[in-house]
Scaffold this active site. Structure first.
Site, mmCIF file in Angstrom:
data_model
loop_
_atom_site.group_PDB
_atom_site.id
_atom_site.type_symbol
_atom_site.label_atom_id
_atom_site.label_comp_id
_atom_site.label_asym_id
_atom_site.label_seq_id
_atom_site.Cartn_x
_atom_site.Cartn_y
_atom_site.Cartn_z
ATOM 1 N N CYS A 34 0.856 -1.204 0.000
ATOM 2 C CA CYS A 34 0.000 0.000 0.000
ATOM 3 C C CYS A 34 0.885 1.245 0.000
ATOM 4 O O CYS A 34 2.048 1.206 0.355
ATOM 5 C CB CYS A 34 -0.864 0.040 1.258
ATOM 6 S SG CYS A 34 -1.881 -1.404 1.474
ATOM 7 N N ARG A 53 4.454 1.257 -6.377
ATOM 8 C CA ARG A 53 4.426 0.245 -5.313
ATOM 9 C C ARG A 53 3.427 -0.847 -5.630
ATOM 10 O O ARG A 53 3.401 -1.892 -4.968
ATOM 11 C CB ARG A 53 4.086 0.883 -3.964
ATOM 12 C CG ARG A 53 5.098 1.902 -3.470
ATOM 13 C CD ARG A 53 4.567 2.711 -2.297
ATOM 14 N NE ARG A 53 4.393 1.895 -1.119
ATOM 15 C CZ ARG A 53 5.369 1.584 -0.254
ATOM 16 N NH1 ARG A 53 6.582 2.026 -0.485
ATOM 17 N NH2 ARG A 53 5.147 0.839 0.804
ATOM 18 N N TRP A 99 -2.929 -2.229 -1.588
ATOM 19 C CA TRP A 99 -2.496 -3.537 -2.107
ATOM 20 C C TRP A 99 -3.194 -4.535 -1.192
ATOM 21 O O TRP A 99 -2.796 -4.717 -0.042
ATOM 22 C CB TRP A 99 -0.983 -3.643 -2.031
ATOM 23 C CG TRP A 99 -0.435 -4.989 -2.359
ATOM 24 C CD1 TRP A 99 -0.119 -5.997 -1.487
ATOM 25 C CD2 TRP A 99 -0.150 -5.517 -3.660
ATOM 26 N NE1 TRP A 99 0.349 -7.090 -2.151
ATOM 27 C CE2 TRP A 99 0.350 -6.838 -3.487
ATOM 28 C CE3 TRP A 99 -0.251 -5.019 -4.951
ATOM 29 C CZ2 TRP A 99 0.729 -7.634 -4.559
ATOM 30 C CZ3 TRP A 99 0.133 -5.826 -6.020
ATOM 31 C CH2 TRP A 99 0.606 -7.112 -5.821
ATOM 32 N N ASN A 150 -1.114 0.913 6.002
ATOM 33 C CA ASN A 150 -0.327 -0.011 5.172
ATOM 34 C C ASN A 150 0.190 -1.079 6.122
ATOM 35 O O ASN A 150 0.930 -0.785 7.046
ATOM 36 C CB ASN A 150 0.846 0.727 4.505
ATOM 37 C CG ASN A 150 1.784 -0.245 3.782
ATOM 38 O OD1 ASN A 150 1.396 -1.379 3.506
ATOM 39 N ND2 ASN A 150 2.990 0.194 3.487
ATOM 40 N N GLY A 151 -0.247 -2.330 5.929
ATOM 41 C CA GLY A 151 0.239 -3.409 6.807
ATOM 42 C C GLY A 151 -0.840 -4.442 7.021
ATOM 43 O O GLY A 151 -1.825 -4.516 6.285
ATOM 44 N N GLU A 199 15.976 -22.941 -11.689
ATOM 45 C CA GLU A 199 15.595 -21.536 -11.462
ATOM 46 C C GLU A 199 16.793 -20.615 -11.663
ATOM 47 O O GLU A 199 16.680 -19.542 -12.258
ATOM 48 C CB GLU A 199 15.018 -21.385 -10.056
ATOM 49 C CG GLU A 199 14.746 -19.969 -9.584
ATOM 50 C CD GLU A 199 13.762 -19.197 -10.449
ATOM 51 O OE1 GLU A 199 13.083 -19.820 -11.313
ATOM 52 O OE2 GLU A 199 13.690 -17.961 -10.299
ATOM 53 N N LYS A 202 16.956 -17.526 -14.350
ATOM 54 C CA LYS A 202 17.310 -16.149 -13.968
ATOM 55 C C LYS A 202 18.406 -15.611 -14.875
ATOM 56 O O LYS A 202 18.331 -14.510 -15.389
ATOM 57 C CB LYS A 202 17.780 -16.094 -12.503
ATOM 58 C CG LYS A 202 16.706 -16.260 -11.475
ATOM 59 C CD LYS A 202 15.902 -14.989 -11.245
ATOM 60 C CE LYS A 202 14.557 -14.925 -11.893
ATOM 61 N NZ LYS A 202 13.669 -15.992 -12.003
ATOM 62 N N GLU A 211 17.216 -15.140 -18.640
ATOM 63 C CA GLU A 211 16.151 -14.173 -18.949
ATOM 64 C C GLU A 211 16.592 -12.725 -18.748
ATOM 65 O O GLU A 211 15.976 -11.818 -19.287
ATOM 66 C CB GLU A 211 14.883 -14.463 -18.153
ATOM 67 C CG GLU A 211 14.938 -14.190 -16.676
ATOM 68 C CD GLU A 211 13.565 -14.345 -16.025
ATOM 69 O OE1 GLU A 211 12.552 -14.003 -16.632
ATOM 70 O OE2 GLU A 211 13.530 -14.834 -14.898
ATOM 71 N N HIS A 251 25.021 -38.410 -18.728
ATOM 72 C CA HIS A 251 24.105 -38.853 -19.802
ATOM 73 C C HIS A 251 24.083 -37.862 -20.954
ATOM 74 O O HIS A 251 23.085 -37.757 -21.671
ATOM 75 C CB HIS A 251 22.702 -39.052 -19.214
ATOM 76 C CG HIS A 251 22.656 -40.080 -18.127
ATOM 77 N ND1 HIS A 251 22.762 -41.434 -18.357
ATOM 78 C CD2 HIS A 251 22.592 -39.934 -16.781
ATOM 79 C CE1 HIS A 251 22.734 -42.079 -17.212
ATOM 80 N NE2 HIS A 251 22.625 -41.203 -16.236
ATOM 81 N N LYS A 297 5.956 -9.057 -17.559
ATOM 82 C CA LYS A 297 5.894 -9.477 -16.160
ATOM 83 C C LYS A 297 4.793 -10.516 -15.968
ATOM 84 O O LYS A 297 4.922 -11.419 -15.164
ATOM 85 C CB LYS A 297 5.630 -8.278 -15.237
ATOM 86 C CG LYS A 297 5.568 -8.626 -13.764
ATOM 87 C CD LYS A 297 6.861 -9.276 -13.284
ATOM 88 C CE LYS A 297 6.747 -9.808 -11.878
ATOM 89 N NZ LYS A 297 7.905 -10.665 -11.504
HETATM 90 C C1 AGP Z 1 10.330 -15.680 -13.996
HETATM 91 O O1 AGP Z 1 11.434 -14.872 -13.639
HETATM 92 C C2 AGP Z 1 9.590 -15.129 -15.201
HETATM 93 N N1 AGP Z 1 9.246 -13.777 -15.034
HETATM 94 C C3 AGP Z 1 8.446 -16.018 -15.632
HETATM 95 O O2 AGP Z 1 8.953 -17.316 -15.850
HETATM 96 C C4 AGP Z 1 7.270 -16.155 -14.638
HETATM 97 O O3 AGP Z 1 7.673 -16.877 -13.497
HETATM 98 C C5 AGP Z 1 6.132 -16.919 -15.341
HETATM 99 O O4 AGP Z 1 5.703 -16.159 -16.443
HETATM 100 C C6 AGP Z 1 4.949 -17.216 -14.426
HETATM 101 O O5 AGP Z 1 4.381 -16.014 -13.996
HETATM 102 P P1 AGP Z 1 3.310 -16.082 -12.790
HETATM 103 O O6 AGP Z 1 4.029 -16.601 -11.608
HETATM 104 O O7 AGP Z 1 2.854 -14.664 -12.625
HETATM 105 O O8 AGP Z 1 2.198 -17.002 -13.210
#
Ligand code: AGP
Length: 615
Positions: A2, A27, A75, A101-102, A488, A492, A495, A511, A610
């Protein structure tokens, strides 16, 4: 999170507050509201949606006059995003108005007590409970607003940054802080209140930042009076002269949102488990879960559907659930699941994991699972998101808005929720004793501090990043609970730095992938003592003998790997199933620093969104 703003002074408050809310939009929020005192009445307007929606609604329905006012971007944590749940909130008498906010953890018990005293509530929020508690204290104790706020907050458990005023005393604002940020801008015959300095930096660079458990009475023509909430001790304010610009403030002084969010993980993990367990009593309570516990304890199978980082968190969940809850788990890419005509029945439980709660493939997978009769449980970070509304039940991660496209705090908070679910099911099924549950919960409670410790390696990670920023490829290896962390870590890196990276189970090297090893191939190996350590050490030796470069993530104090790896990144010790919460930290930092050194757009990498709301 928030955003809060307040103003008292010689200007018209409305334009200051609206612009302040616009400054806080970064935010992340889902609704907005404003309350102004026009000299006799409080005029309040609030709406689900954006500040622009608030502006047009307010100017159409209330008088926007007055030099005293508060504003809020919400939020949602308690109560879905809608007009009624938006802030500000009136007290029952209409004399008091508050923004917050909290999270107030004990709001339900406080609400019950207030209802018994005749109070009524219009929203589902914890904030409306707080403003009526303050009103009740002010009435029964016959004290000034500042004292009433202090007494009320000593009955509250949770986190807050609040601004409240009483129309009967319109020359003051009362503010208080615990766990959420609050700054006071000191102007000439005027004061500004905000979550950070961005709403008032154009008016004054002099600010007081409240510390936790502090409150202040901000009165025109007077010095700001700071007090300790607990014992009323006087605090002498430290006025700071700010040098930051707006953009720096939005990122909390970090260069990128991604780095800010990496460093927010101790708080995000704590906020996610806050109020959901009592380690000493061995109690876990998660509303969305408790109501459907039987679905989980009687499930023949748990199917996780997710994408990207959320899919990786789900894979960690598979290892945790099968280890602690002894329930078979399958982890499916939502994009495959939705078209695969999967065999599902009503004895299956589907867990959909999504930070944004808007990923199209995951939404489609949920729809298919429901059509086939499965019970669907959601783990989302955005309250009221499409996935949160599409599932039968769920649990929110309280990570706060994740602005950087590369998901970081969402990953660790998703694992936190999955660990709590697995522990709850395991204990309910008798697979985990009360003693073991206490041990696991105590370890989970220690994780935020251990994440902070892992973050201390930042400068060392930055040095390593400098060594490998020009690599064309990179391998990430892990075993057991840390195999998903290897995946993961690779995601990172690729991407945000555009370096090709792949994650593999460490034993899979022989393998095929080992053919890739040469002195040009950096290999990140997660070699914590908790996961098949000796076997991972032999994997490292195989790579070294082929001139591969090794970056090893190890437990603090490790000697054996230190002697053979080219670089070592240490993490604190914890129970094996929680190691992913720590091993991922240096890998997040490594990808961040390499991307920065390669002048990549860290927060908005090329080709990525995003939230992937389309197929
Ligand atoms: C991860 O760093 C990416 N931004 C992407 O793989 C993301 O995790 C994926 O699109 C899933 O998004 P969501 O968690 O909002 O469903």
């Amino acid at each position: 999170m928030c955003g809060i703003v307040g103003y008292i002074g010689h200007r018209e408050a409305y334009p200051v507050l609206i612009k302040g809310l616009q400054r806080l939009e970064y935010r992340g929020y889902d609704s907005a509201g404003i309350a102004l005192y026009d000299g006799s009445e409080i005029n309040l307007s609030k709406t689900k949606g954006k500040v622009a929606d608030l502006k047009s609604k307010a100017e159409g329905e209330i008088s926007v006059q007055g030099s005293l006012g508060i504003g809020h971007t919400r939020w949602a944590t308690h109560g879905v995003p809608n007009d009624v749940n938006s802030h500000p909130h009136y007290s029952n008498s209409g004399d008091l108005v508050i923004i917050h906010n909290g999270i107030i953890e004990n709001y339900e018990s406080l609400k019950k007590a207030l209802i018994k005293r005749g109070y009524t509530f219009h929203s589902d929020t914890d904030t409306e409970v707080l403003v009526n508690l303050i009103e009740e204290v002010q009435k029964t104790e016959n004290v000034k607003l500042g004292k009433a706020v202090q007494i009320a907050l000593n009955q509250v458990v949770g986190a807050y940054a609040i601004v409240v005023f009483n129309k009967k005393k319109p020359d003051e604002l009362v503010v208080a802080k615990l766990g959420s940020p609050l700054a006071i801008g000191i102007g000439e015959e005027e004061f500004f209140i905000a979550s950070d300095a961005s709403p008032f930096i154009e008016f004054t660079s002099n600010a007081i930042y409240l510390d936790d458990e502090e409150m202040a009475i901000v009165r025109l023509g007077k010095e700001v009076k700071l007090r300790k909430i607990k014992d009323d001790a006087i605090i002498y304010p430290k006025v700071q002269e700010l040098q930051m610009n707006i953009e720096e403030i939005e990122k909390g002084g970090y260069d990128h949102f991604m780095l800010k969010e990496i460093y927010e993980q101790p708080k995000a993990i704590k906020d996610t488990y806050r109020g959901r367990f009592l380690a000493n009593e061995g109690i876990i309570k998660m509303a969305g879960m408790d109501d459907y516990l039987e679905k989980f304890t009687q499930a023949e199978r748990i199917i996780v559907v997710a994408c990207g980082t959320s899919w990786h968190a789900g894979l960690v969940g598979e290892y945790i659930f099968e280890d602690l809850a002894r329930v078979p788990v399958e982890v499916e890419y939502a994009s495959e699941f939705r078209y695969r005509n999967p065999i599902i029945n009503e004895k299956d439980v589907v867990i959909a994991i999504s930070q944004s709660g808007e990923t199209a493939d995951t939404l489609a997978a949920i729809k298919l699972a429901k059509e086939k009769g499965a019970f669907v449980f959601g783990i989302c970070n955005v309250v009221g998101s499409s996935i949160a509304r599409a599932t039968h039940a769920g649990a929110y991660t309280h990570a706060g808005p994740e602005i950087g496209v590369a998901s970081t705090k969402a990953f660790t908070t998703q694992i936190t929720v999955l660990a709590l679910l697995a522990l709850k099911i395991g204990e309910s099924k008798g697979n985990i004793s009360k003693v073991e549950l206490h041990q696991y919960l105590s370890e989970l409670e220690a994780i935020p501090t251990k994440v902070e410790k892992a973050l201390e390696a930042n400068e060392h990670v930055k040095y390593i990043a400098g060594e490998y920023k020009d690599a064309s490829n990179c391998l990430y290896l892990g075993r057991g609970f840390n195999f998903p962390v290897a995946l993961e870590g690779a995601l990172k890196l690729k991407e945000i730095s555009y370096i090709h990276a792949e994650g593999y189970p460490a034993a899979e090297m022989k393998h095929g992938p080992i053919a890739l090893i040469d002195e040009q191939m950096p290999v990140v190996v997660i070699a914590t003592r908790k996961g098949h350590y000796e076997k991972v050490v032999s994997n490292i030796q195989e790579i070294k003998s082929r001139k591969g470069k090794i970056i090893a993530v190890v437990m603090e104090g490790d000697k054996q790997v230190k002697d053979i790896a080219d670089h070592v990144l240490e993490i604190p010790e914890t129970v094996e199933c929680l190691t992913p919460l720590l091993t991922t930290i240096p890998l997040q930092l490594l990808s961040y620093h390499i991307a920065v050194m390669r002048d990549c757009n860290v927060d908005q990498p090329r080709n990525l969104a995003k939230s992937v709301t389309v197929e």
